[in-house]
Design a protein around this motif. Structure first.
Motif, PDB file in Angstrom:
ATOM      1  N   HIS A 134       3.950  21.948 -48.996  1.00 46.88           N
ATOM      2  CA  HIS A 134       3.072  20.816 -48.662  1.00 46.88           C
ATOM      3  C   HIS A 134       3.643  20.057 -47.467  1.00 46.88           C
ATOM      4  N   HIS A 172       1.605  19.413 -44.145  1.00 47.39           N
ATOM      5  CA  HIS A 172       0.940  18.098 -44.126  1.00 47.39           C
ATOM      6  C   HIS A 172       1.894  16.921 -43.988  1.00 47.39           C
ATOM      7  N   TYR A 178      -3.170  15.097 -49.082  1.00 45.20           N
ATOM      8  CA  TYR A 178      -4.054  16.231 -48.849  1.00 45.20           C
ATOM      9  C   TYR A 178      -4.666  16.581 -50.196  1.00 45.20           C
ATOM     10  N   PRO A 225      -6.967  23.360 -52.489  1.00 45.34           N
ATOM     11  CA  PRO A 225      -7.569  22.228 -51.780  1.00 45.34           C
ATOM     12  C   PRO A 225      -8.941  21.837 -52.331  1.00 45.34           C
TER      13      PRO A 225
END
Length: 116
Positions: free
Chosen positions: A22, A26, A31, A39
Motif C-alpha cells: 500500500h 499510495h 485508498y 479496491p
C-alpha cells in the motif's frame, strides 16, 4: 482516522505491519479498499430502478457496514479508535432505521388506491 494512524510512521514499520505494498503505491493516502485489499469500485452500488428492491439493498448495506464496524472494534485496543468506530456503527443503525421508514412509506404509497 487511517491517515492519523499512519502519519509519521516510518516506511520500514509500515512494511513490517504488512502495509508495504500500500505504501509503495499510495504512500500514506487513503485508498478505499476492502480488508483483502480489493479496491472499491462503483460497481458495488446496486440500483434496479425498483424502489422496493433498492431500499432492501440499502437496508442490507447498512447492516453489513454495522457488522464490519463491530468487528473492527474487536480488532483494536485504542480507545479513540473504538469511540470513532462506535459512532460510525451507530450511524449505520440510524441509516437502517431511516431506510426502513422510507420502505414503509413507499409500500404504503404503492398499495394506496388512486382515485381519478
Amino acid at each position: 482516522m487511517i491517515y492519523k494512524l499512519v502519519k509519521g510512521v516510518p516506511a520500514q514499520q509500515l512494511r513490517e505491519a504488512g502495509l508495504g505494498a500500500h505504501f509503495a503505491e499510495h504512500d500514506r493516502a487513503v485508498y478505499p479498499a476492502d480488508a483483502a485489499g480489493v479496491p472499491w469500485t462503483a460497481a458495488y452500488i446496486q440500483a434496479t430502478g425498483d424502489p422496493i428492491a433498492d431500499l432492501h439493498e440499502d437496508l442490507a448495506a447498512e447492516q453489513k457496514a454495522r457488522a464490519t464496524y463491530e468487528r473492527l472494534i474487536q480488532l483494536t485496543d485504542d480507545p479513540g479508535i473504538k469511540d470513532t468506530l462506535r459512532f460510525l456503527r451507530e450511524r449505520e443503525v440510524v441509516h437502517f432505521q431511516r431506510f426502513g421508514e422510507a420502505l414503509n412509506d413507499i409500500q404504503a404509497l404503492m398499495n394506496a388506491k388512486t382515485m381519478y
